[in-house]
Design an enzyme around this catalytic site. Sequence first.
Site, PDB file in Angstrom:
ATOM      1  N   GLU A 111       5.627  -3.342   0.995  1.00 20.81           N
ATOM      2  CA  GLU A 111       5.760  -2.990  -0.427  1.00 20.81           C
ATOM      3  C   GLU A 111       4.989  -1.700  -0.601  1.00 20.81           C
ATOM      4  O   GLU A 111       3.758  -1.697  -0.598  1.00 20.81           O
ATOM      5  CB  GLU A 111       5.187  -4.098  -1.314  1.00 20.81           C
ATOM      6  CG  GLU A 111       5.925  -5.436  -1.225  1.00 20.81           C
ATOM      7  CD  GLU A 111       7.330  -5.399  -1.798  1.00 20.81           C
ATOM      8  OE1 GLU A 111       7.724  -4.375  -2.399  1.00 20.81           O
ATOM      9  OE2 GLU A 111       8.051  -6.396  -1.631  1.00 20.81           O
TER      10      GLU A 111
ATOM     11  N   GLY B  35       0.840  -1.200   0.000  1.00 17.87           N
ATOM     12  CA  GLY B  35       0.000   0.000   0.000  1.00 17.87           C
ATOM     13  C   GLY B  35       0.868   1.241   0.000  1.00 17.87           C
ATOM     14  O   GLY B  35       2.037   1.189  -0.402  1.00 17.87           O
TER      15      GLY B  35
ATOM     16  N   THR C  14       3.091   4.534   1.225  1.00 14.76           N
ATOM     17  CA  THR C  14       4.174   4.730   2.195  1.00 14.76           C
ATOM     18  C   THR C  14       3.616   5.281   3.503  1.00 14.76           C
ATOM     19  O   THR C  14       4.055   4.888   4.590  1.00 14.76           O
ATOM     20  CB  THR C  14       5.240   5.659   1.590  1.00 14.76           C
ATOM     21  OG1 THR C  14       5.803   4.982   0.451  1.00 14.76           O
ATOM     22  CG2 THR C  14       6.360   5.955   2.576  1.00 14.76           C
TER      23      THR C  14
ATOM     24  N   CYS D  36       2.196   0.585  -8.790  1.00 17.77           N
ATOM     25  CA  CYS D  36       3.319   1.038  -7.953  1.00 17.77           C
ATOM     26  C   CYS D  36       4.557   1.255  -8.805  1.00 17.77           C
ATOM     27  O   CYS D  36       5.301   2.215  -8.593  1.00 17.77           O
ATOM     28  CB  CYS D  36       3.581   0.037  -6.848  1.00 17.77           C
ATOM     29  SG  CYS D  36       3.872  -1.640  -7.421  1.00 17.77           S
TER      30      CYS D  36
ATOM     31  N   GLY E 253       2.158   2.504   5.321  1.00 17.96           N
ATOM     32  CA  GLY E 253       3.278   1.608   5.662  1.00 17.96           C
ATOM     33  C   GLY E 253       3.993   2.059   6.934  1.00 17.96           C
ATOM     34  O   GLY E 253       4.400   1.231   7.753  1.00 17.96           O
TER      35      GLY E 253
HETATM   36  P1  NAD Z   1      -3.385   2.465   1.251  1.00 16.73           P
HETATM   37  O1  NAD Z   1      -2.110   2.553   2.024  1.00 16.73           O
HETATM   38  O2  NAD Z   1      -4.362   3.552   1.385  1.00 16.73           O
HETATM   39  O3  NAD Z   1      -4.178   1.139   1.637  1.00 16.73           O
HETATM   40  C1  NAD Z   1      -3.600  -0.146   1.532  1.00 16.73           C
HETATM   41  C2  NAD Z   1      -4.274  -1.072   2.519  1.00 16.73           C
HETATM   42  O4  NAD Z   1      -3.980  -0.666   3.855  1.00 16.73           O
HETATM   43  C3  NAD Z   1      -5.793  -1.119   2.417  1.00 16.73           C
HETATM   44  O5  NAD Z   1      -6.221  -2.459   2.563  1.00 16.73           O
HETATM   45  C4  NAD Z   1      -6.230  -0.290   3.607  1.00 16.73           C
HETATM   46  O6  NAD Z   1      -7.517  -0.619   4.088  1.00 16.73           O
HETATM   47  C5  NAD Z   1      -5.170  -0.655   4.625  1.00 16.73           C
HETATM   48  N1  NAD Z   1      -5.021   0.289   5.742  1.00 16.73           N
HETATM   49  C6  NAD Z   1      -5.503   1.539   5.871  1.00 16.73           C
HETATM   50  N2  NAD Z   1      -5.127   2.070   7.050  1.00 16.73           N
HETATM   51  C7  NAD Z   1      -4.394   1.133   7.682  1.00 16.73           C
HETATM   52  C8  NAD Z   1      -3.698   1.097   8.928  1.00 16.73           C
HETATM   53  N3  NAD Z   1      -3.686   2.127   9.756  1.00 16.73           N
HETATM   54  N4  NAD Z   1      -3.010  -0.023   9.232  1.00 16.73           N
HETATM   55  C9  NAD Z   1      -2.980  -1.065   8.395  1.00 16.73           C
HETATM   56  N5  NAD Z   1      -3.617  -1.090   7.207  1.00 16.73           N
HETATM   57  C10 NAD Z   1      -4.307  -0.003   6.851  1.00 16.73           C
HETATM   58  O7  NAD Z   1      -2.927   2.212  -0.251  1.00 16.73           O
HETATM   59  P2  NAD Z   1      -3.857   2.178  -1.549  1.00 16.73           P
HETATM   60  O8  NAD Z   1      -4.291   3.575  -1.790  1.00 16.73           O
HETATM   61  O9  NAD Z   1      -4.849   1.081  -1.438  1.00 16.73           O
HETATM   62  O10 NAD Z   1      -2.809   1.725  -2.673  1.00 16.73           O
HETATM   63  C11 NAD Z   1      -2.046   2.620  -3.406  1.00 16.73           C
HETATM   64  C12 NAD Z   1      -0.611   2.675  -2.890  1.00 16.73           C
HETATM   65  O11 NAD Z   1      -0.072   1.358  -2.824  1.00 16.73           O
HETATM   66  C13 NAD Z   1       0.314   3.463  -3.805  1.00 16.73           C
HETATM   67  O12 NAD Z   1       1.178   4.260  -3.016  1.00 16.73           O
HETATM   68  C14 NAD Z   1       1.114   2.377  -4.513  1.00 16.73           C
HETATM   69  O13 NAD Z   1       2.346   2.775  -5.016  1.00 16.73           O
HETATM   70  C15 NAD Z   1       1.226   1.345  -3.439  1.00 16.73           C
HETATM   71  N6  NAD Z   1       1.477   0.026  -3.999  1.00 16.73           N
HETATM   72  C16 NAD Z   1       2.701  -0.544  -3.814  1.00 16.73           C
HETATM   73  C17 NAD Z   1       2.997  -1.768  -4.383  1.00 16.73           C
HETATM   74  C18 NAD Z   1       4.325  -2.408  -4.178  1.00 16.73           C
HETATM   75  O14 NAD Z   1       4.425  -3.600  -4.424  1.00 16.73           O
HETATM   76  N7  NAD Z   1       5.352  -1.701  -3.735  1.00 16.73           N
HETATM   77  C19 NAD Z   1       2.025  -2.428  -5.145  1.00 16.73           C
HETATM   78  C20 NAD Z   1       0.776  -1.830  -5.316  1.00 16.73           C
HETATM   79  C21 NAD Z   1       0.530  -0.600  -4.720  1.00 16.73           C
END
Ligand code: NAD
Length: 467
Positions: A241, A219, A221, A275, A224
């Site tokens: 990731e 998800g 940064t 990503c 993360g």
């Molecule tokens: P996000 O961080 O908003 O959400 C990702 C997940 O985290 C969701 O399931 C969300 O419900 C959960 N989440 C939300 N708050 C949380 C918390 N406090 N603790 C734990 N989990 C929580 O990301 P997104 O908007 O869904 O995805 C887009 C981002 O993901 C972009 O920055 C993209 O670059 C990145 N991404 C990275 C990779 C990689 O492999 N490096 C792959 C795909 C996407």
Amino acid sequence: MDDYRLLIGGTLVPGDMTMDVINPATEEVLAVCPRGSEAQLDAAVAAAKAAFPAWSRRSMQERRDLLLKLADAIEAKTDSLARLLTQEQGKPLSESTAEIAYTAAFMRYLATLELSDRILEDNDNRRVEMRRKPLGVVGAIIPWNFPVLIVAFKMPVALLAGNTIVIKPAPTTPLTTLKLGELCAEIFPAGVINIVTDQNDLGGKLTTHPDIAKISFTGSTETGKKVMASAASTIKRITLELGGNDAAIVLPDADPKAIAPGIFGAAMMNAGQVCLAVKRVYAHSSIYEDLCAELAKLADAAIVDDGLAQGAQIGPLQNKMQYEKVKGFLDDARAAGTIIAGGETVDRPGYFIRPTIVRDVSDGSRIVDEEQFGPVLPVIRYDDAEEALERANASPWGLGGSVWGKDRDTAYDIATRMDSGTVWINKHLDFGPNIPFGGAKQSGIGVEFAEEGLHEFTQVQIINEAR
Ligand code: NAD
């Protein structure tokens, strides 16, 4: 509502609550989906914990066989899963079909990996053996851009190593994953795989849960960082990731016409919500005009439509929040540079933004420095390749990057000096389950895929025996 169920302890159950899932191409409610409660998350973790001893004692071959069976079951349902994926995620049907095919392919490859014990020393003094044991219950947190494929990045290796798992999809894209859950329920013993949805409120609970041994998170940064902080409470293992701001450095000897489709495709796939998408292009002055013109031509020709429509090449942004965010980037691009293609939304329901090329823009503007995660590509002019490399590296992220040019030695030399986990030469966005993948700097911690990725789901144990 009856169409979708959570998977907890081997049983498909309704959620304690419900939530609407929106089709981003129409803004209409696609389905009413179960939404898990905290109690259901606890039940899922408890089921995974209870299933762990028996699952971890099974042989790797038994675990592998079930994963291969699941891959077959997914493949058999490609058409219906792909259609649903397009409806909830927005990507064109061809991309959804490829995502389902990759999901089965990743599962198959990852299921064939081996974990073998190693004898480090065996002599008159001692016998030292290194083993790799499963960790326990893994929490897998999934984003909305590749909601099915990213499950296949995590679940097969977690299970193959002997762990059990609780999967939490993103709130806006849970449906296809829940359908996957139905297949899992038929194939795996109760509790080995659990799927619980939320409304962005259970991720934090999962990452602090005392019975979760590891979090595998994909998800942003920002999230993360929260995951990393929460994991500290019980020293959970983490793989992160995260986001990226991949630079493509185009050298003076590159042929703009030949390379433009590769750069454009890697920037606009899944409406830029990848990503590892190209998120900024550094183009040498000598080819700058031609490359901008070629990219603009491709953007003008792209067919933006509902992913289910015949011929659609670029679908809508996945959700309203991201749509609003990317519109903000368009405003910044308009102020900071010159938009030569796109730059507008599409006058119809749905979160559509035309592929946009921005020129005369430089570092220091939001569209260059931040992760746009949408179909807006800035092209930055440079004169000296060392300076382009420096600018590309002057980013908190370090996920991927690419170098484009005819002279292999020059391109290779620059590639080795890019501060990112993956660097491509004369291509971008090419990966596979046999190639370790992970981010440098704030793009993540740890790797996925291959043996290195499998090892992240294990604990090293040394047995040191006196002779
Ligand atoms: P996000 O961080 O908003 O959400 C990702 C997940 O985290 C969701 O399931 C969300 O419900 C959960 N989440 C939300 N708050 C949380 C918390 N406090 N603790 C734990 N989990 C929580 O990301 P997104 O908007 O869904 O995805 C887009 C981002 O993901 C972009 O920055 C993209 O670059 C990145 N991404 C990275 C990779 C990689 O492999 N490096 C792959 C795909 C996407």
